[in-house]
Write a protein that holds these residues in place. Structure first.
Motif, PDB file in Angstrom:
ATOM      1  N   UNK A   1      36.922  56.130  55.252  1.00  0.00           N
ATOM      2  CA  UNK A   1      36.637  56.116  53.823  1.00  0.00           C
ATOM      3  C   UNK A   1      36.182  54.714  53.413  1.00  0.00           C
ATOM      4  N   UNK A   2      35.200  54.661  52.524  1.00  0.00           N
ATOM      5  CA  UNK A   2      34.556  53.385  52.198  1.00  0.00           C
ATOM      6  C   UNK A   2      35.510  52.431  51.491  1.00  0.00           C
ATOM      7  N   UNK A   3      36.289  52.919  50.541  1.00  0.00           N
ATOM      8  CA  UNK A   3      37.199  52.057  49.797  1.00  0.00           C
ATOM      9  C   UNK A   3      36.482  51.244  48.730  1.00  0.00           C
ATOM     10  N   UNK A   4      37.255  50.741  47.768  1.00  0.00           N
ATOM     11  CA  UNK A   4      36.702  49.936  46.685  1.00  0.00           C
ATOM     12  C   UNK A   4      37.010  48.463  46.903  1.00  0.00           C
ATOM     13  N   UNK A   5      36.158  47.635  46.293  1.00  0.00           N
ATOM     14  CA  UNK A   5      36.384  46.199  46.395  1.00  0.00           C
ATOM     15  C   UNK A   5      37.713  45.819  45.749  1.00  0.00           C
ATOM     16  N   UNK A   6      38.430  44.869  46.337  1.00  0.00           N
ATOM     17  CA  UNK A   6      39.607  44.331  45.648  1.00  0.00           C
ATOM     18  C   UNK A   6      39.195  43.716  44.311  1.00  0.00           C
ATOM     19  N   UNK A   7      40.123  43.709  43.372  1.00  0.00           N
ATOM     20  CA  UNK A   7      39.838  43.209  42.024  1.00  0.00           C
ATOM     21  C   UNK A   7      40.546  41.881  41.786  1.00  0.00           C
ATOM     22  N   UNK A   8      39.844  40.945  41.158  1.00  0.00           N
ATOM     23  CA  UNK A   8      40.437  39.695  40.685  1.00  0.00           C
ATOM     24  C   UNK A   8      40.609  39.837  39.181  1.00  0.00           C
ATOM     25  N   UNK A   9      41.855  39.970  38.736  1.00  0.00           N
ATOM     26  CA  UNK A   9      42.156  40.306  37.345  1.00  0.00           C
ATOM     27  C   UNK A   9      42.598  39.055  36.601  1.00  0.00           C
TER      28      UNK A   9
ATOM     29  N   UNK B   1      49.627  44.729  44.327  1.00  0.00           N
ATOM     30  CA  UNK B   1      49.304  43.733  43.311  1.00  0.00           C
ATOM     31  C   UNK B   1      49.807  42.380  43.815  1.00  0.00           C
ATOM     32  N   UNK B   2      48.946  41.380  43.823  1.00  0.00           N
ATOM     33  CA  UNK B   2      49.371  40.006  44.103  1.00  0.00           C
ATOM     34  C   UNK B   2      49.298  39.272  42.771  1.00  0.00           C
ATOM     35  N   UNK B   3      50.449  38.990  42.175  1.00  0.00           N
ATOM     36  CA  UNK B   3      50.478  38.435  40.817  1.00  0.00           C
ATOM     37  C   UNK B   3      50.692  36.919  40.847  1.00  0.00           C
TER      38      UNK B   3
ATOM     39  N   UNK C   1      37.848  48.873  54.685  1.00  0.00           N
ATOM     40  CA  UNK C   1      37.081  47.705  55.096  1.00  0.00           C
ATOM     41  C   UNK C   1      36.939  46.643  54.004  1.00  0.00           C
ATOM     42  N   UNK C   2      36.758  46.999  52.720  1.00  0.00           N
ATOM     43  CA  UNK C   2      36.646  45.933  51.712  1.00  0.00           C
ATOM     44  C   UNK C   2      37.859  45.000  51.666  1.00  0.00           C
ATOM     45  N   UNK C   3      39.048  45.534  51.884  1.00  0.00           N
ATOM     46  CA  UNK C   3      40.239  44.683  51.931  1.00  0.00           C
ATOM     47  C   UNK C   3      40.189  43.787  53.157  1.00  0.00           C
ATOM     48  N   UNK C   4      39.738  44.327  54.277  1.00  0.00           N
ATOM     49  CA  UNK C   4      39.645  43.533  55.503  1.00  0.00           C
ATOM     50  C   UNK C   4      38.553  42.474  55.396  1.00  0.00           C
ATOM     51  N   UNK C   5      37.481  42.785  54.682  1.00  0.00           N
ATOM     52  CA  UNK C   5      36.426  41.781  54.495  1.00  0.00           C
ATOM     53  C   UNK C   5      36.975  40.556  53.770  1.00  0.00           C
ATOM     54  N   UNK C   6      37.797  40.795  52.742  1.00  0.00           N
ATOM     55  CA  UNK C   6      38.416  39.684  52.021  1.00  0.00           C
ATOM     56  C   UNK C   6      39.353  38.907  52.952  1.00  0.00           C
ATOM     57  N   UNK C   7      40.169  39.623  53.726  1.00  0.00           N
ATOM     58  CA  UNK C   7      41.095  38.968  54.649  1.00  0.00           C
ATOM     59  C   UNK C   7      40.340  38.134  55.679  1.00  0.00           C
ATOM     60  N   UNK C   8      39.275  38.695  56.238  1.00  0.00           N
ATOM     61  CA  UNK C   8      38.490  37.956  57.232  1.00  0.00           C
ATOM     62  C   UNK C   8      37.924  36.672  56.643  1.00  0.00           C
TER      63      UNK C   8
ATOM     64  N   UNK D   1      48.550  37.270  54.376  1.00  0.00           N
ATOM     65  CA  UNK D   1      49.596  38.264  54.631  1.00  0.00           C
ATOM     66  C   UNK D   1      49.724  39.213  53.449  1.00  0.00           C
ATOM     67  N   UNK D   2      49.682  38.675  52.228  1.00  0.00           N
ATOM     68  CA  UNK D   2      49.790  39.518  51.037  1.00  0.00           C
ATOM     69  C   UNK D   2      48.632  40.510  50.962  1.00  0.00           C
ATOM     70  N   UNK D   3      47.427  40.035  51.192  1.00  0.00           N
ATOM     71  CA  UNK D   3      46.231  40.885  51.107  1.00  0.00           C
ATOM     72  C   UNK D   3      46.288  42.009  52.129  1.00  0.00           C
ATOM     73  N   UNK D   4      46.738  41.705  53.335  1.00  0.00           N
ATOM     74  CA  UNK D   4      46.701  42.702  54.410  1.00  0.00           C
ATOM     75  C   UNK D   4      47.863  43.679  54.354  1.00  0.00           C
ATOM     76  N   UNK D   5      48.715  43.607  53.322  1.00  0.00           N
ATOM     77  CA  UNK D   5      49.729  44.652  53.129  1.00  0.00           C
ATOM     78  C   UNK D   5      49.118  45.890  52.493  1.00  0.00           C
ATOM     79  N   UNK D   6      47.932  45.774  51.893  1.00  0.00           N
ATOM     80  CA  UNK D   6      47.329  46.864  51.121  1.00  0.00           C
ATOM     81  C   UNK D   6      46.526  47.796  52.012  1.00  0.00           C
ATOM     82  N   UNK D   7      46.658  49.077  51.778  1.00  0.00           N
ATOM     83  CA  UNK D   7      45.902  50.078  52.522  1.00  0.00           C
ATOM     84  C   UNK D   7      44.628  50.497  51.792  1.00  0.00           C
ATOM     85  N   UNK D   8      44.760  50.813  50.506  1.00  0.00           N
ATOM     86  CA  UNK D   8      43.636  51.425  49.780  1.00  0.00           C
ATOM     87  C   UNK D   8      43.171  50.597  48.593  1.00  0.00           C
ATOM     88  N   UNK D   9      44.117  50.090  47.798  1.00  0.00           N
ATOM     89  CA  UNK D   9      43.749  49.375  46.572  1.00  0.00           C
ATOM     90  C   UNK D   9      44.463  48.026  46.535  1.00  0.00           C
ATOM     91  N   UNK D  10      43.723  47.016  46.057  1.00  0.00           N
ATOM     92  CA  UNK D  10      44.274  45.659  45.988  1.00  0.00           C
ATOM     93  C   UNK D  10      43.850  45.010  44.681  1.00  0.00           C
TER      94      UNK D  10
END
Length: 679
Positions: free
Chosen positions: A335-343, A584-586, A310-317, A614-623
């Motif tokens: 599974x709750x999942x972790x927030x995507x990271x902005x590195x 990873x979206x670089x 869901x955290x990845x989907x929240x970002x996509x939404x 599209x890039x964000x929604x390719x990720x299943x668990x970690x972004x």
């Protein structure tokens, strides 16, 4: 007189009771509603990871089960493979009848219709089909016959002409408007290009030829101009199903409408949020305007996502909130999942090291390299990472864009560096000489011994040069040899300085050789110069390019890696339809994502936003979304960057900010020799 009431069986209810497949059990409620929708026009807006293909497969099975003859169902897709896969899956669900559905690409269907009715348009039914290269060659022939090759100002080459004419057909836009938008550098030749287009159409008709665009445009014209043919063709399709409707262009949308014009049953499946192929002529307005084209159409949504946490989907939404069809993706995963990271990385090299290190850590934790994807806006964004991965021995496959070692203009520059390093390198000399205007293979063979000897001695004597027919070739060959001698004499110069000096000579050649996209190619050469800055000398640079197996690790087939599937590097456009555990979206920099080439209109900027979605929604668990704070550009040196405008102002609840901190390596236990010295 009293009215009498008679009980009659509901035929649809009877059919449903007799179905072999339990659709309600096999599909979630939204999928079920879409797969079993009644006749008429329907648009299924299928969010990323919501089971679009599954729903369409069950739709095919449902139509066959409820009495539609499979031969009267058209399933239109963008690839033959997609149609074959869906019909095979439908056949497994039901029986062999589903494989008799008329599935295939838009072009294949157009070809089958024209093979029967081309005579109505003045073409023989046995017309010959031109592929893209053939079409460009015909245009080149007509261009030469008309004397356009001798224009006093630069005239578009055959590939550019073919692309302009194709864009005009597929977008349904006047050729003059396409030239003004896509190739304004050729605006002065608009009248000539339009005349060439007329000559091209006439030539094809006289010679019994059609190109790929004709398969769509002439089919629509046939159905518009000959109503008896339209009634016959459209009448044979009781249901028309279309996959990836967000990617249709104007002529494809028109064709679907004509095919559904008799029975009125069209089911289109797509996601406006994944409309990212505007550069190919696709237009998101067709899916957004579906209800206007088909009044009374039902709009059905698929919003339950079976891929991501869901955290990845929240970002996509959030990225597409309020844009297009309102969808809220919700995760089926528990599974709750972790927030995507902005590195935020200090520079390009640190960004590459960060990605490589996290990839190795994930692999050590048990995740296959093949389940990790690194996505980027364009090919040059990954050059620094490719070098870092090669250094660490991490195998990877690169999809989309040009690989560093394969780009023609990069190979040109490297060939010049090679002859400066080794004047006896005949292969590199041949490539460099053939870049000179007026020098073909025969002249290159003639000039090669003189060029090699002159570079070796450092003494340029025009009198010793073998005679060639062209004055431009003579002058150009002398310029080439002088440039190589100058590189050889700059013995103390760094590799970066050598590349800088060489680009001063090569840039005019590149503008002549690749006039239609010289600016884009210049970006690649900036990346090459940046890599040269990391090594001390020309010899070291050439050695690094030779020893780092960029061609192998960027190979096309995963099977070439014996021990494990490789890491996937991909442009975002090429990653559509793929999914990875970790993404990873670089290089998420403003000017790159969104590209500074795609900011002329609001529509182009919106497409860049959808590209990030599209890039964000390719990720299943970690972004991980990353960008360097300092980016190296040739000629400007290190410049401060700005993150993508699409990431600015996002709440930390959606995207957790990370800053990289270099940790000191752990202290190693002293060796016996060190212990004795200390004692």
């Amino acid at each position: 007189m009293a009215r009498r009431f008679v009980l009659r069986a509901d035929p649809e209810a009877a059919l449903t009771a007799a179905l072999q497949i339990d659709y309600a059990a096999a599909l979630d409620p939204q999928q079920h509603a879409a797969a079993t929708a009644p006749g008429g026009p329907s648009l299924i807006v299928a969010g990323a990871g919501t089971g679009k293909t599954r729903t369409l497969v069950y739709r095919v099975a449902y139509l066959v089960e409820t009495g539609t003859p499979p031969e009267q169902i058209a399933l239109l897709t963008f690839t033959r493979r997609a149609a074959a896969e869906m019909l095979t899956r439908a056949g497994r669900l039901l029986d062999g009848r589903c494989e008799r559905v008329r599935g295939g690409t838009f072009h294949a269907l157009g070809l089958s219709i024209l093979r029967q009715h081309a005579g109505r348009l003045g073409f023989p039914t046995a017309f010959t089909l031109l592929d893209t290269t053939d079409a460009a060659d015909v245009l080149d022939l007509l261009r030469t016959q008309a004397g356009m090759d001798a224009a006093r100002t630069r005239f578009p080459r055959k590939a550019t002409l073919q692309a302009l004419l194709s864009a005009s057909v597929n977008r349904g836009t006047a050729l003059a408007d396409v030239i003004a938008h896509d190739a304004p550098q050729f605006a002065a030749h608009t009248d000539a290009v339009e005349a060439l287009a007329v000559a091209y159409a006439g030539y094809k008709r006289e010679a019994g030829l059609m190109d790929y665009d004709d398969l769509l445009a002439l089919t629509v014209r046939l159905l518009d101009e000959h109503d008896d043919v339209r009634q016959l063709v459209a009448g044979s399709f009781r249901h028309v199903l279309v996959d990836e409707y967000q990617d249709v262009n104007g002529i494809q949308a028109d064709l679907v409408e004509r095919l559904a014009s008799v029975h009125g049953n069209v089911t289109a499946v797509g996601d406006d949020a994944q409309a990212i192929y505007g550069f190919r002529g696709s237009d998101v307005r067709h899916i957004l305007g579906f209800g206007e084209r088909y009044p009374g159409a039902r709009i059905l949504k698929l919003e339950r996502n079976y891929r991501s946490v869901q955290p990845i989907l929240d970002l996509a939404n959030h990225l597409l909130a309020g844009v297009g069809y309102d969808k809220q993706l919700t995760a089926a995963r528990t599974d709750a999942g972790e927030r995507p990271a902005l590195v935020r990385a200090p520079d390009d090299a640190d960004e590459a090291r960060f990605v490589a290190q996290v990839v190795l850590d994930a692999r050590e934790a048990g995740l296959s390299l093949g389940r990790i994807g690194v996505l980027f806006r364009s090919g040059p964004c990954s050059f620094a990472l490719e070098t870092e991965l090669a250094r660490r021995g991490i195998p990877f496959v690169k999809r989309g864009g040009l690989k560093l070692a394969e780009a023609a203009h990069v190979r040109d520059v490297v060939a010049h560096l090679r002859v400066a390093e080794n004047p006896a390198d005949a292969v590199a000399w041949t490539r460099a000489l053939k870049l000179v205007e007026g020098v073909g293979p025969a002249a290159a063979r003639l000039l090669l011994p003189w060029a090699a000897h002159t570079a070796e001695t450092g003494r340029v004597d025009p009198g010793e040069m073998p005679p060639v027919r062209s004055g431009a070739a003579t002058s150009g060959a002398l310029d080439l040899v002088r440039a190589v001698v100058a590189l050889r004499e700059a013995t103390g110069a760094t590799a970066e300085a050598q590349v800088e000096r060489l680009l001063g000579y090569y840039r005019p050649l590149m503008e002549r050789l690749y006039p239609d996209d010289a600016d884009a190619r210049a970006d690649d050469l900036e990346a090459l110069a940046a890599l040269a800055a990391a090594v001390p000398s020309r010899a070291a640079f050439l050695e690094a390019l030779a020893l780092d197996p960029l061609d192998l690790t960027a190979g096309p087939a995963e099977g070439t890696f014996a021990d494990e599937a490789p890491l996937v590097l991909s442009t975002i456009h090429s990653a559509k339809g793929l999914e990875f555990d970790t993404v990873f979206v670089i290089h998420a920099l403003d000017g790159i994502l969104p590209s500074h080439y795609a900011l002329r209109t609001a529509a182009e900027t919106d497409e860049e936003r959808r590209l990030l979605y599209v890039a964000v929604t390719r990720a299943e668990t970690s972004l991980y979304v990353s960008h360097p704070l300092v980016h190296y550009r040739r000629g400007s040196g290190a410049i401060l960057t700005e993150p993508s405008r699409f990431l600015v102002g996002l709440p930390e609840a959606l995207l957790e900010p990370w800053s990289l901190v270099e940790e000191a390596p752990p202290a190693l236990p002293p060796t016996e020799d060190v212990k004795r010295l200390k004692g």
